[in-house]
Write a protein that holds these residues in place. Structure first.
Motif, PDB file in Angstrom:
ATOM      1  N   GLU A 126      19.589 -28.545 -37.754  1.00 59.32           N
ATOM      2  CA  GLU A 126      18.960 -29.790 -37.337  1.00 59.32           C
ATOM      3  C   GLU A 126      20.017 -30.867 -37.137  1.00 59.32           C
ATOM      4  N   GLY A 127      19.734 -31.762 -36.194  1.00 56.38           N
ATOM      5  CA  GLY A 127      20.662 -32.845 -35.937  1.00 56.38           C
ATOM      6  C   GLY A 127      20.231 -33.696 -34.758  1.00 56.38           C
ATOM      7  N   HIS A 128      19.688 -33.069 -33.726  1.00 49.71           N
ATOM      8  CA  HIS A 128      19.216 -33.834 -32.576  1.00 49.71           C
ATOM      9  C   HIS A 128      17.993 -34.671 -32.947  1.00 49.71           C
ATOM     10  N   ARG A 152      25.655 -31.017 -28.942  1.00 48.83           N
ATOM     11  CA  ARG A 152      26.149 -30.728 -30.285  1.00 48.83           C
ATOM     12  C   ARG A 152      26.747 -29.331 -30.324  1.00 48.83           C
ATOM     13  N   TRP A 154      28.076 -26.258 -32.825  1.00 46.34           N
ATOM     14  CA  TRP A 154      27.797 -25.725 -34.154  1.00 46.34           C
ATOM     15  C   TRP A 154      28.618 -24.466 -34.403  1.00 46.34           C
ATOM     16  N   GLN A 161      27.591 -28.326 -38.205  1.00 45.49           N
ATOM     17  CA  GLN A 161      27.843 -29.051 -36.978  1.00 45.49           C
ATOM     18  C   GLN A 161      29.333 -29.368 -36.889  1.00 45.49           C
ATOM     19  N   VAL A 164      29.815 -33.784 -32.082  1.00 47.25           N
ATOM     20  CA  VAL A 164      28.769 -34.378 -31.264  1.00 47.25           C
ATOM     21  C   VAL A 164      29.449 -34.985 -30.043  1.00 47.25           C
TER      22      VAL A 164
END
Length: 305
Positions: A126-128, A152, A154, A161, A164
């Motif tokens: 997860e990150g966006h 992103r 990974w 991650q 970015v």
């Protein structure tokens, strides 16, 4: 699903069996796999066109498929990814975790990658902050593009991650990569080239007058498509536009290429083959009654949906 001879443009086969629209295809030397709005995956013999199996289990439309020597993977709007034994058609596993429909899947010997409108990617990463619209991966890296305007990177093994990539002013619609570079296309009408290791932006390719819909790349060239009905060809090193391919009468939705040929699919229901060096149209493949959403090819065949 239609299968065409890449050199002659002749239609080789029409694969019929789905009861609703086909949304995803994949192939290898022996098999074609298709996913459909009828919630099923169909496996076809590539040479004969005969249906080998029907994989049932999803409760909503199947949006994407991938395969290797042993496994077929499918993503669906039922929020799940399903793994199937390629030979028997038996379901091996159900991957749950997305809170919205799965829009894209990819795989290799060790990993399955999926992207969804929930803003999650790579199943557990997860990150966006907005929906994931494009994914690509190789042996060490996963790249994802999102409606949050970012790309992103990974680590495939750890899920951490790495970077970015920021620079686009609107949602990212397409990504591609190789050992040295990441390429992204966006609704902001630009293509951006990034150093894979440092994350630094190398170049911005400007020329499209509307959203970029697809990108492809190799050692010397970047190819991009957009809603303006055109394909643009760029020199990877200099960022200069090399060629401008016109012929489609509606938005170009997919591109791919090899050493000799560029293939494009469009909302005008056609596929066009272009000479990579001259930019001349080699062939026009007609037969679909609705827009073409994806294309793939090898040395002998062109395949699209």
């Amino acid at each position: 699903i239609r299968l065409w001879d890449r050199k002659t443009g002749q239609q080789i086969n029409v694969l019929k069996g789905h009861s609703s629209g086909v949304l995803g295809v994949a192939m290898n030397d022996a098999m074609v796999v298709s996913g459909s709005m009828d919630n099923t995956i169909h496996l076809w013999n590539r040479k004969t066109g005969q249906q080998i199996n029907i994989l049932e289990g999803h409760s909503d439309r199947v949006t994407s498929v991938a395969l290797d020597a042993a496994v077929v993977v499918s993503g669906s709007m039922d929020n799940t990814i399903r793994l199937w034994d390629r030979k028997t058609g038996q379901q091996i596993n159900v991957l749950k975790g997305h809170s919205s429909g799965v829009l894209g899947v990819a795989m290799n010997d060790a990993m399955v990658v999926s992207g969804s409108m929930s803003g999650q990617q790579v199943y557990v990463l997860e990150g966006h902050s907005d929906g994931v619209t494009a994914v690509a991966m190789d042996d060490t890296l996963v790249v994802s593009g999102s409606g949050d305007n970012t790309i992103r990177l990974w680590d495939r093994t750890t899920g951490q991650q790495i970077n970015v990539l920021e620079g686009h002013s609107d949602g990212v619609t397409a990504v591609a990569m190789d050992d040295a570079m990441v390429v992204s296309g966006s609704k902001d009408s630009t293509i951006r080239l990034w150093d894979r290791v440092t994350g630094q932006q190398i170049n911005v390719l400007e020329g499209h007058s509307s959203a970029v819909t697809a990108v492809a790349m190799d050692d010397t060239m970047v190819v991009s498509a957009s809603w303006e009905n055109k394909i643009r060809v760029w020199d990877r090193k200099t960022g200069e536009q090399i060629n401008f391919l016109e012929g489609h009468s509606s938005a170009v939705s997919a591109v791919t290429m090899d050493d000799a040929t560029i293939v494009s699919g469009s909302r005008d229901n056609t596929i066009r083959l272009w000479d990579r060096k001259t930019g001349q149209q080699i062939n026009l493949l007609e037969g679909h009654s609705d827009r073409v959403t994806a294309v793939a090819m090898d040395r002998h065949y062109c395949f699209w949906l």
